[in-house]
Design an enzyme around this catalytic site. Structure first.
Site, PDB file in Angstrom:
ATOM      1  N   ASP A  37      25.690  16.110  46.471  1.00  0.00           N
ATOM      2  CA  ASP A  37      26.112  16.502  47.911  1.00  0.00           C
ATOM      3  C   ASP A  37      27.542  16.012  48.022  1.00  0.00           C
ATOM      4  OD1 ASP A  37      26.457  17.433  50.445  1.00  0.00           O
ATOM      5  OD2 ASP A  37      24.853  16.151  51.366  1.00  0.00           O
ATOM      6  N   HIS A  38      28.546  16.791  47.392  1.00  0.00           N
ATOM      7  CA  HIS A  38      30.004  16.347  47.485  1.00  0.00           C
ATOM      8  C   HIS A  38      30.684  17.244  48.182  1.00  0.00           C
ATOM      9  CE1 HIS A  38      30.557  13.098  43.991  1.00  0.00           C
ATOM     10  NE2 HIS A  38      29.327  13.159  44.787  1.00  0.00           N
ATOM     11  N   GLY A 106      27.451   6.538  50.921  1.00  0.00           N
ATOM     12  CA  GLY A 106      28.569   7.426  50.503  1.00  0.00           C
ATOM     13  C   GLY A 106      29.603   6.919  49.530  1.00  0.00           C
ATOM     14  N   GLU A 107      30.527   7.797  49.502  1.00  0.00           N
ATOM     15  CA  GLU A 107      31.669   7.567  48.623  1.00  0.00           C
ATOM     16  C   GLU A 107      33.006   7.954  49.484  1.00  0.00           C
ATOM     17  OE1 GLU A 107      29.732  10.037  47.084  1.00  0.00           O
ATOM     18  OE2 GLU A 107      28.588   8.757  46.036  1.00  0.00           O
ATOM     19  N   ASN A 110      33.969  11.483  49.506  1.00  0.00           N
ATOM     20  CA  ASN A 110      33.622  12.682  50.296  1.00  0.00           C
ATOM     21  C   ASN A 110      33.631  12.594  51.563  1.00  0.00           C
ATOM     22  OD1 ASN A 110      32.367  14.170  47.796  1.00  0.00           O
ATOM     23  ND2 ASN A 110      31.329  12.279  47.827  1.00  0.00           N
ATOM     24  N   SER A 173      21.627  -1.340  45.504  1.00  0.00           N
ATOM     25  CA  SER A 173      22.165  -1.968  44.665  1.00  0.00           C
ATOM     26  C   SER A 173      22.086  -3.422  44.420  1.00  0.00           C
ATOM     27  CB  SER A 173      23.840  -1.760  45.016  1.00  0.00           C
ATOM     28  OG  SER A 173      24.180  -2.310  46.135  1.00  0.00           O
ATOM     29  N   GLY A 174      21.285  -3.905  45.271  1.00  0.00           N
ATOM     30  CA  GLY A 174      21.078  -5.557  45.305  1.00  0.00           C
ATOM     31  C   GLY A 174      20.288  -5.841  46.160  1.00  0.00           C
TER      32      GLY A 174
END
Length: 327
Positions: A37-38, A106-107, A110, A173-174
């Site tokens: 989803d970008h 998210g990134e 985007n 991620s951790g």
């Protein structure tokens, strides 16, 4: 038994093509579909980025039994979590119970497009916790008012809501992200085959270590099939060389130009070492083994590029799935 999925890579194919690939992927025998989803592709050479939710709505109508999932959507910046809750509920109803809402923090690529900046990672994680709380409450079907640090919801209700809500998978991620999210989602998503993440999730999640497998551990891996190995490597390098940057880098770069600059010194042979490429189905299948050994229950493959996508889902996917299931 491990489930194997097919990725609707919105960054590399147009919307009508993605729906067609989904239909063929179901016919080939994939267990589930995941959709990115970008707002932008990673690299301009990929050349696409249609709206994932419209594509998934069409896919829900065009398919019958295959599972559907966002991999992943960010419910904090481009979308308010109340809107994501409504979209997910609608898609769950359209698909008659086949949808899983996959979410992550998210990134920049985007989320910066709405002009709200890009928060630090700790803030993004806190925002995602609030978003999940809101989505969970709204999926109860009740009237919801929520007043958090990052989000407010004022007298909202999902009027068309599945009786049991929508299952949620969350990207981790951790240890800190698992501790923060495990009580808010049924399933774990991770971008690396990390056995420690699976073990940690199983140790803290209410369903994590259950023999029934109700808590899925979902991963994803790119491959580049082509009858010509050199062509496969070249395509992987052209369109997927960003992949090796790692999530700490990939989450923060703001534009396709930034990814192009960051990956300009990545060589085709570097990509070939990290992405199985070529016609050898045994080699392609073997590349998923790290996820199997790490304890993942679900693995989605990404066929890199649109050039051979139709042939991949029409001719290659079925024999590849046989080899994957035999591992």
């Amino acid at each position: 038994m491990t489930r194997f999925g097919y990725t609707l890579m919105t960054e590399q194919s147009g919307p009508r093509e993605l729906v067609d690939y989904a239909v063929k992927a179901e016919a080939a025998g994939f267990d589930f579909l995941v959709s990115s989803d970008h707002y932008s592709p990673w690299l301009t050479t990929q050349g696409h980025s249609p709206y994932a939710w419209s594509v998934l709505g069409a896919v829900a109508y065009a398919t019958t039994n295959i599972g559907l999932m966002t991999y992943v959507t960010c419910p904090t910046m481009r979308y308010h979590p109340a809107v994501v809750a409504q979209k997910a509920a609608t898609l769950e109803l359209l698909s008659e119970g086949r949808f899983t809402l996959g979410v992550g923090s998210g990134e920049n690529l985007n989320e910066h497009v709405v002009g709200e900046g890009w928060p630090a990672v700790h803030a993004r994680q806190d925002m995602l916790v609030e978003a999940l709380e809101i989505i969970r409450e709204l999926h109860s079907g009740d009237l919801v008012t929520y007043d958090g640090q990052y989000f407010r919801v004022d007298s909202a209700r999902i009027w068309d809501c599945p009786d049991d809500g929508v299952p949620i998978g969350v990207a981790v991620s951790g240890d800190s992200s698992i501790d923060g999210f495990a009580d808010l989602a049924e399933h774990m998503i991770a971008v690396e085959p990390d056995a420690d993440l699976v073990a940690k999730w199983n140790s803290v999640h209410p369903l994590g270590g259950s023999e029934s497998g109700e808590s899925r551990k979902i991963g994803q891996i790119p491959i580049s099939w082509d009858p010509d190995r050199e062509a496969a490597v070249a395509r992987a390098h052209e369109q997927f060389r960003w992949f090796g940057g790692g999530w700490a880098v990939n989450a923060d770069l703001p534009t396709p130009a930034g990814f192009a600059a960051a990956s300009q010194f990545v060589r085709p042979e570097d990509v070939a070492e990290s992405i199985a490429s070529g016609p050898d189905l045994d080699e392609l299948a073997e590349s998923v083994r790290p996820y199997l050994e790490a304890g993942f229950t679900d693995i989605a493959v990404v066929q890199v590029g649109d050039e051979q996508q139709d042939r991949f889902v029409s001719e290659v996917a079925e024999p590849l799935l046989e080899k994957l299931r035999a591992l």
